[in-house]
Motif scaffolding. Structure first.
Motif, PDB file in Angstrom:
ATOM      1  N   THR A 154      -4.025 -59.897  38.298  1.00  0.00           N
ATOM      2  CA  THR A 154      -4.013 -58.515  38.786  1.00  0.00           C
ATOM      3  C   THR A 154      -4.607 -58.466  40.186  1.00  0.00           C
ATOM      4  O   THR A 154      -5.728 -58.938  40.401  1.00  0.00           O
ATOM      5  N   CYS A 155      -3.857 -57.888  41.116  1.00  0.00           N
ATOM      6  CA  CYS A 155      -4.309 -57.728  42.506  1.00  0.00           C
ATOM      7  C   CYS A 155      -4.620 -56.251  42.740  1.00  0.00           C
ATOM      8  O   CYS A 155      -3.814 -55.369  42.401  1.00  0.00           O
ATOM      9  N   ILE A 156      -5.809 -55.968  43.329  1.00  0.00           N
ATOM     10  CA  ILE A 156      -6.274 -54.598  43.548  1.00  0.00           C
ATOM     11  C   ILE A 156      -6.673 -54.417  45.009  1.00  0.00           C
ATOM     12  O   ILE A 156      -7.360 -55.276  45.590  1.00  0.00           O
ATOM     13  N   THR A 157      -6.250 -53.282  45.597  1.00  0.00           N
ATOM     14  CA  THR A 157      -6.728 -52.891  46.919  1.00  0.00           C
ATOM     15  C   THR A 157      -7.004 -51.394  46.906  1.00  0.00           C
ATOM     16  O   THR A 157      -6.283 -50.615  46.266  1.00  0.00           O
ATOM     17  N   GLN A 158      -8.051 -50.961  47.610  1.00  0.00           N
ATOM     18  CA  GLN A 158      -8.476 -49.563  47.623  1.00  0.00           C
ATOM     19  C   GLN A 158      -8.561 -49.048  49.061  1.00  0.00           C
ATOM     20  O   GLN A 158      -8.634 -49.830  50.015  1.00  0.00           O
ATOM     21  N   SER A 184      -7.027 -41.246  44.913  1.00  0.00           N
ATOM     22  CA  SER A 184      -8.473 -41.030  44.823  1.00  0.00           C
ATOM     23  C   SER A 184      -8.900 -40.258  46.069  1.00  0.00           C
ATOM     24  O   SER A 184      -9.238 -40.857  47.101  1.00  0.00           O
ATOM     25  N   GLY A 185      -8.895 -38.909  45.968  1.00  0.00           N
ATOM     26  CA  GLY A 185      -9.187 -38.101  47.149  1.00  0.00           C
ATOM     27  C   GLY A 185      -8.029 -38.199  48.124  1.00  0.00           C
ATOM     28  O   GLY A 185      -6.864 -37.995  47.771  1.00  0.00           O
ATOM     29  N   LYS A 186      -8.340 -38.530  49.382  1.00  0.00           N
ATOM     30  CA  LYS A 186      -7.305 -38.691  50.387  1.00  0.00           C
ATOM     31  C   LYS A 186      -6.714 -40.096  50.417  1.00  0.00           C
ATOM     32  O   LYS A 186      -5.734 -40.344  51.132  1.00  0.00           O
ATOM     33  N   THR A 187      -7.310 -41.027  49.695  1.00  0.00           N
ATOM     34  CA  THR A 187      -6.863 -42.418  49.713  1.00  0.00           C
ATOM     35  C   THR A 187      -6.220 -42.790  48.378  1.00  0.00           C
ATOM     36  O   THR A 187      -6.213 -42.013  47.421  1.00  0.00           O
ATOM     37  N   PHE A 188      -5.700 -44.039  48.326  1.00  0.00           N
ATOM     38  CA  PHE A 188      -4.998 -44.530  47.143  1.00  0.00           C
ATOM     39  C   PHE A 188      -5.549 -45.892  46.731  1.00  0.00           C
ATOM     40  O   PHE A 188      -5.943 -46.698  47.584  1.00  0.00           O
ATOM     41  N   THR A 189      -5.558 -46.102  45.421  1.00  0.00           N
ATOM     42  CA  THR A 189      -5.868 -47.414  44.851  1.00  0.00           C
ATOM     43  C   THR A 189      -4.580 -47.989  44.281  1.00  0.00           C
ATOM     44  O   THR A 189      -3.917 -47.348  43.466  1.00  0.00           O
ATOM     45  N   VAL A 190      -4.236 -49.201  44.713  1.00  0.00           N
ATOM     46  CA  VAL A 190      -2.967 -49.823  44.334  1.00  0.00           C
ATOM     47  C   VAL A 190      -3.258 -51.105  43.555  1.00  0.00           C
ATOM     48  O   VAL A 190      -4.102 -51.916  43.968  1.00  0.00           O
ATOM     49  N   ARG A 191      -2.551 -51.268  42.417  1.00  0.00           N
ATOM     50  CA  ARG A 191      -2.665 -52.484  41.585  1.00  0.00           C
ATOM     51  C   ARG A 191      -1.276 -53.094  41.412  1.00  0.00           C
ATOM     52  O   ARG A 191      -0.281 -52.381  41.334  1.00  0.00           O
ATOM     53  N   SER A 192      -1.257 -54.414  41.322  1.00  0.00           N
ATOM     54  CA  SER A 192      -0.018 -55.128  41.025  1.00  0.00           C
ATOM     55  C   SER A 192      -0.348 -56.276  40.079  1.00  0.00           C
ATOM     56  O   SER A 192      -1.275 -57.052  40.339  1.00  0.00           O
TER      57      SER A 192
END
Length: 438
Positions: A154-158, A184-192
């Motif tokens: 699992t790869c995560i970036t916030q 998450s608010g104005k930003t995004f958390t992306v998982r692959s």
């Protein structure tokens, strides 16, 4: 006199009209030139944004910049808000430019440039701030993994804005993962996620997760993990000679592939230990025969093992005779003919038909066998012919007797019924006709 007065009146009228038109054009030009002109600005978080407001044909009217909260930032060249990140770049009668350094996502919004005329004229510029995604992290990797395991990477970036894109690579080849985006608010958390069925071919393979984003056009972020896979060994034996012959040098190499490495390997001959001979040398994975002979014939086995299993391979060694060279001739030919290497290498020296040292009894022995077989075949043919003749005579004799009895009394009978009655009546008195075959 009237004509002259009329002409003068006409000239004055035309001149008045021209003055009126020129005055009206000047007024329109002044009004249209006093509207502020601005442009939208896009910047990456942490960067610097420059906001510029311009006015054409300004008559020294003041310009002002204010933020999305309608707080005045600069009025002319006078700073109104105490924020060290905001600086004056240029202030003239026709332009007001300010800069905002170390921009954050909270700075995003509509900024207003005001021209203090009667009435006040305004223009709005939108400041867009890109959120920079964090360096990705790869989770779910087990070290070491076992062959046959199922694992999920699992790869995560916030912190990305807009949402970043994640891409997977197996070494240099792109593979497809399952993507998930959460705000998450104005930003995004992306998982692959990437699911793997681990095998020995994955050992040492680098899996890379790369982040693609507009804010990272020059230097994309990525993370890499190298798989370590443990698996049972596989063994094969590589030999240096295709046709081993007496006196030759032979090397057998036991090639074993496994993780952990199956070292050392074990050599055996015919299920037992190797003979203790100076001609046989074991060095690591190699078994060497310095000079082959017939006693080396047998099945050689190489075995390797680690904590996951054991594997073995066998090599059947058959040592052929040393090729026999022809005896030297008493007279040396002008052009010596070299021996045929295919005959020397591909046959056994013990075969008299190849080596040239023929058995003197071989021809007589083959002749006796042929005569015996010929005699047996002749006897069988003769007996078969005799049986055919006897059987033919037997069948012919019985057929003749039947025809003779059937014909009795039929010579003078007018019809078939009378012939049968005559045959039965004369049966007791008439002498039976007989036929003889010579």
């Amino acid at each position: 006199m009237n004509v002259k007065s009329h002409l003068i009146f006409t000239l004055y009228t035309i001149y008045g009209i021209l003055l009126k038109v020129m005055a009206s054009k000047g007024k329109v030009r002044g009004i249209s030139g006093q509207y502020p002109l601005v442009q939208n600005v896009t910047v990456t978080a942490g960067g610097t944004a420059n906001l510029t407001c311009r006015v054409e044909y300004n008559d020294n009217t003041s310009l002002q910049w204010s933020n999305p909260a309608q707080q005045t930032l600069f009025f002319g060249d006078k700073k109104a808000l105490r924020d060290n990140r905001i600086e004056l770049v240029r202030a003239t009668s026709s332009e007001l430019t300010i800069s905002i350094s170390d921009v954050t996502l909270s700075d995003e919004g509509l900024y207003t440039c005001s021209l203090f005329t009667m009435p006040v004229r305004t223009a709005k510029a939108y400041l867009t701030v890109f959120g920079v995604p964090e360096k990705p992290k790869i989770n779910g990797l087990t070290k070491p993994a076992m062959e046959g395991d199922r694992i999920t990477l699992t790869c995560i970036t916030q912190g990305s804005k807009p949402a970043a894109d994640l891409r997977w690579f197996r070494n240099e080849q792109e593979v497809t993962g399952a993507k998930e985006v959460n705000a998450s608010g104005k930003t995004f958390t992306v998982r692959s996620s990437l699911q793997l069925l681990v095998n020995r071919n994955d050992d040492g393979v680098a899996y890379t997760c790369r982040v693609d984003h507009v804010a990272l056009a020059q230097a994309p972020q990525q993370a890499t993990e190298v798989l370590e896979v443990h698996y049972a060994p596989r063994v094969e034996i590589i030999h240096s000679l295709a046709v081993p012959q007496e006196g030759q040098y032979l090397k057998l190499e036991c090639v074993s592939r496994g993780n952990p490495s199956p070292d050392p390997v074990m050599w055996t001959k015919d299920g037992g230990e190797l003979p203790d001979l100076d001609r046989i040398i074991v060095e690591g994975r190699e078994l060497t025969f310095t000079s082959l002979n017939k006693t080396d014939n047998g099945t050689y086995r190489c075995e390797a093992s680690n904590h996951l299993g054991t594997s073995s391979a066998e090599y059947v060694l058959y040592v052929y005779d040393d090729p026999t060279t022809p005896p030297p001739s008493t007279t040396s030919p002008l052009h010596p003919i070299p021996p045929d290497p295919t005959v020397q290498l591909g046959t056994h020296a013990s075969d008299p038909t190849v080596t040239g040292s023929r058995d003197p009894n071989a021809l007589g022995q083959h002749g006796t066998d042929h005569a015996l077989i010929g005699g047996v075949v002749a006897v069988v043919v003769f007996v078969t012919l005799c049986l055919i003749i006897v059987l033919g005579r037997y069948l012919a004799r019985h057929k003749g007797t039947y025809l003779t009895n059937e014909a009795k009394g039929a010579d003078d009978a007018p019809d078939a019924d009378t012939a049968i009655i005559n045959a039965e009546g004369h049966h007791a008195h008439a002498e039976e006709k007989k036929e003889y075959f010579i």
